[in-house]
Design an enzyme around this catalytic site. Structure first.
Site, PDB file in Angstrom:
ATOM      1  N   ASP A  81      -6.678  11.213  31.377  1.00  0.00           N
ATOM      2  CA  ASP A  81      -8.034  11.382  30.857  1.00  0.00           C
ATOM      3  C   ASP A  81      -9.080  10.918  31.851  1.00  0.00           C
ATOM      4  OD1 ASP A  81      -8.369  12.515  28.350  1.00  0.00           O
ATOM      5  OD2 ASP A  81      -7.916  10.667  27.269  1.00  0.00           O
ATOM      6  N   GLU A 178      -8.928  18.410  18.609  1.00  0.00           N
ATOM      7  CA  GLU A 178      -8.776  17.200  17.801  1.00  0.00           C
ATOM      8  C   GLU A 178      -9.572  17.302  16.504  1.00  0.00           C
ATOM      9  OE1 GLU A 178      -9.298  13.484  19.871  1.00  0.00           O
ATOM     10  OE2 GLU A 178      -9.161  12.320  18.029  1.00  0.00           O
TER      11      GLU A 178
END
Ligand code: KIV
Length: 260
Positions: A81, A178
């Site tokens: 990330d 998500e």
């Protein structure tokens, strides 16, 4: 897993399995259990650093954790990330993405849609593979007013679909979705030729990811509906990870109880 196999998995209808890892002991164990993808998530801000959100995670943190996670991996694809405010301009994105690749990542992930066009294009032009992240974006928790399901209304859903198509056209190779309704995630997954990896996005994504500390019951605070504790019905961590892999590969996870 090699990056090109992500697309092959989607074409063959084989689900992609992904867990987060933050150190070499866990990454080695997940890798040996046969996980396809390991994500060094900035969720480390919550589960490792004890923060309320991911906003305090730095590039130095991500580089360090990527280096130690990489040491444990033989076969899995490693994605890292990009933390909060590390991809605000194309130049900064490229510089920081290179640091993660040099630390051992094969692909970098960052949150957001068309507002990051220059960053997506800069990485594509420099052959750095990218994973997008749409729907709930934890780095925007303050703007989003909390951890809420995204894309429930027509305008929100349209925005996610348009962003997903734009990201694909800019060379993004896989997309995390998500906390979006399962119906919307299915629509996005069908519209794209790149694979989607869902977390709280229903069973019809092309793969599934969970935060390892959540699915092993280590983190018990503020757990969203989509989290399942796989250690509960298994006697060890290996058993829990294999159960996660098995249920994802056979389309049994997430069920309705763990979807929106
Ligand atoms: O940081 C993370 O763990 C993530 C997953 C929730 C996909 O981005």
């Amino acid at each position: 897993m090699k990056i090109g196999e992500l697309q092959t998995f989607k074409q063959l209808g084989e689900k992609i399995t992904c867990l987060t890892a933050y150190d070499s002991s866990f990454s080695k164990l997940f890798d040996e259990c046969g996980i396809d993808v390991i994500l060094v998530g900035d969720s480390l801000g919550n589960v490792i650093q004890g923060g309320e959100n991911t906003l305090g995670v730095t590039m130095e943190d991500m580089v360090y954790h990527t280096q130690i996670v990489a040491k444990g991996i033989k076969d899995a694809l490693l994605i890292a990330d990009m933390p909060y405010q590390s991809y605000d301009s194309a130049v900064q994105t490229l510089q920081n993405a290179k640091r993660l690749i040099n630390a051992g990542a094969q692909m970098v992930k960052f949150e957001g849609g068309q507002e990051h066009e220059a960053s997506f294009k800069a990485l594509y032009d420099n052959d750095i593979p990218v994973c997008g992240h749409l729907g709930l974006q934890p780095q925007s928790v303050l703007e989003m007013g909390g951890y809420k399901v995204q894309g429930r209304d027509e305008a929100g859903a349209k925005q996610i679909i348009e962003d997903a198509l734009a990201l694909e056209s800019w060379g993004v190779q896989t997309l995390v979705l998500e906390c979006v309704p399962a119906v919307l995630a299915r629509q996005v997954s069908q519209a794209l030729s790149i694979p989607t990896i869902g977390i709280g996005a229903g069973v019809d994504c092309d793969g599934q990811v969970l935060v390892s500390y959540d699915m092993l019951g280590i983190n018990t605070q503020h757990l969203p509906k989509f989290v399942k504790n796989f250690l509960k019905d298994n006697s060890d961590v290996q058993g829990a990870v294999k159960a996660f892999i098995g249920t994802v590969k056979t389309n049994k996870f997430p069920d309705d109880q763990h979807s929106y």
